[in-house]
Enzyme design. Structure first.
Site, PDB file in Angstrom:
ATOM      1  CE  LYS A 168      -4.053  -2.010   0.329  1.00 54.51           C
ATOM      2  NZ  LYS A 168      -5.029  -1.983  -0.779  1.00 54.51           N
ATOM      3  CG  ASP A 197      -4.128  -0.657  -3.977  1.00 55.16           C
ATOM      4  OD1 ASP A 197      -4.608   0.401  -4.408  1.00 55.16           O
ATOM      5  OD2 ASP A 197      -4.842  -1.619  -3.628  1.00 55.16           O
ATOM      6  CD  GLU A 223      -4.777  -2.518  -7.220  1.00 54.69           C
ATOM      7  OE1 GLU A 223      -5.773  -2.830  -6.561  1.00 54.69           O
ATOM      8  OE2 GLU A 223      -3.796  -3.283  -7.389  1.00 54.69           O
ATOM      9  CD  GLU A 249      -9.734  -2.190  -5.250  1.00 52.24           C
ATOM     10  OE1 GLU A 249     -10.170  -2.122  -4.087  1.00 52.24           O
ATOM     11  OE2 GLU A 249      -8.561  -2.461  -5.530  1.00 52.24           O
ATOM     12  CG  ASP A 272     -13.965  -8.110  -6.317  1.00 56.44           C
ATOM     13  OD1 ASP A 272     -14.618  -9.163  -6.368  1.00 56.44           O
ATOM     14  OD2 ASP A 272     -13.452  -7.678  -5.267  1.00 56.44           O
ATOM     15  CG  HIS A 299     -10.020  -6.158  -5.691  1.00 52.35           C
ATOM     16  ND1 HIS A 299     -11.210  -6.241  -4.998  1.00 52.35           N
ATOM     17  CD2 HIS A 299      -9.138  -5.547  -4.864  1.00 52.35           C
ATOM     18  CE1 HIS A 299     -11.052  -5.694  -3.801  1.00 52.35           C
ATOM     19  NE2 HIS A 299      -9.814  -5.271  -3.693  1.00 52.35           N
TER      20      HIS A 299
END
Length: 362
Positions: A168, A197, A223, A249, A272, A299
């Protein structure tokens, strides 16, 4: 063909062993699991599910309990495409996205599981089959970890067999993000697949600045740098940032993905299956990406999605999600040489511990 007889819905609050965090959802101590069990008149069963990061699960479960059964009961269970459109339009005025499409996703997954079980085929073979071995990465939800804790978590994932890692970013200061990305690159070595992300944290200009700062560290992708509603902003980041972009996602339909892909706003479309409309929609998104020569990733819901990517010639990486269900299913995801193996059991092959889950019912 057998007709749908009953639909059973469950809502469970699953505590996480460790509180997770990202840049927009904050601390996540538990997630909500919403299940859908469909039975046909012959007694065969298919199972689907969706999830939330802790809120709105009740709304999804309510739609599955109250709104969907009158739309589908008595219909032919194998007619997944007809049922999908009937439910989509039946819920459309008060739906289109949000809880309605999450509920539709769980329903559609259950129908595909039922169809594959009746055919005595693993889902990925029913969907066409390509390669049962799917490259897989560990999706860390680890924004607030120290560098030392981040590297320790990474070593644990490497020991589990992962050969690609996502971390992250999106902290208040870019310098801190860069320091952690740099530490990860040094720890993993050159050429090791590393993703980052941001969970929609930045403005477009902030995202471009961050992407440029990450260029020396050879990210596989950056991301969700900004909000999902800004297609033009994603295109600007693609053009000016110098780093491939993954997104999707938080997109809820084939048509939203079409807008991204046709606008040159994404390098790795990332549906997702539990919130984009289920298996039916996921596979259409994957084929759309293939037509544009784009690799598709995923995802969440890795136990289902491994089948879907195993049927896609343009699959890139499966995300092994932080919200794993390992404690509550009989056969957790299997890794071998950095690849997830699509199971050969009929359907998607997920067998829930319903007795254990019952203790977490809400």
């Amino acid at each position: 063909m057998p007709h749908i007889s009953t639909i059973e819905t469950g809502l469970y609050r699953i505590p996480l062993p460790v509180t997770l965090s990202d840049s927009t959802h904050g601390e996540i101590a538990a997630f909500e699991l919403i299940t859908c069990r469909i039975r046909d008149v012959d007694g065969a069963e298919g199972v689907g599910y969706t999830y939330t990061v802790g809120r709105n699960g009740g709304a999804v479960a309510d739609i599955l309990k109250r709104e969907i059964p009158p739309l589908v009961e008595g219909r032919e269970a194998d007619d997944t495409e007809a049922i999908w459109h009937h439910v989509w339009w039946g819920l459309h005025y008060g739906g289109r996205g949000g809880p309605a499409v999450l509920a539709l996703s769980a329903l559609d997954i259950a129908l595909w599981d039922l169809k594959a079980r009746r055919a005595k085929l693993p889902l990925f073979r029913l969907l066409g089959g390509f390669d049962a071995r799917v490259p897989c990465y560990a999706g860390g939800i680890d924004l607030d970890l120290s560098v030392e804790a981040l590297l320790k978590q990474t070593d644990g994932n490497l020991a589990k067999g992962f050969r690609a890692i996502k971390m992250k970013v999106g902290r208040p200061d870019l310098k801190s993000d860069v320091a952690k990305v740099s530490a990860m690159r040094k720890h993993l070595g050159d050429g090791f697949p590393l993703m980052a992300d941001a969970n929609m944290k930045w403005t477009v200009e902030d995202a471009i600045r961050a992407a440029r700062a990450f260029v020396p560290y050879d990210l596989t992708w950056l991301e969700e740098p900004i909000i999902p509603d800004d297609v033009a902003g994603h295109a600007r980041i693609m053009q000016a940032g110098g780093v491939p972009i993954a997104a999707g996602e938080n997109l809820r339909s084939l048509w939203e993905f079409k807008n991204y892909i046709a606008s040159g706003a994404v390098s790795y479309p990332e549906p997702d299956v539990t919130n984009c409309g289920g298996v039916s929609a996921f596979m259409k998104i994957a084929r759309l990406a293939e037509a544009f020569n784009l690799p598709v990733t995923s995802h969440g819901a890795h136990d289902i999605t491994v089948h879907l990517l195993a049927a896609c010639p343009n699959r890139s990486y499966l995300e092994a999600h932080g919200f794993g269900l390992d404690k509550y299913i009989e056969h957790p995801l299997v890794l071998e040489d950095g690849k997830a193996l699509a199971p050969d059991r009929p359907g998607h092959g997920i067998s829930f511990d319903w007795t254990g889950l019952a203790k977490l019912s809400t």
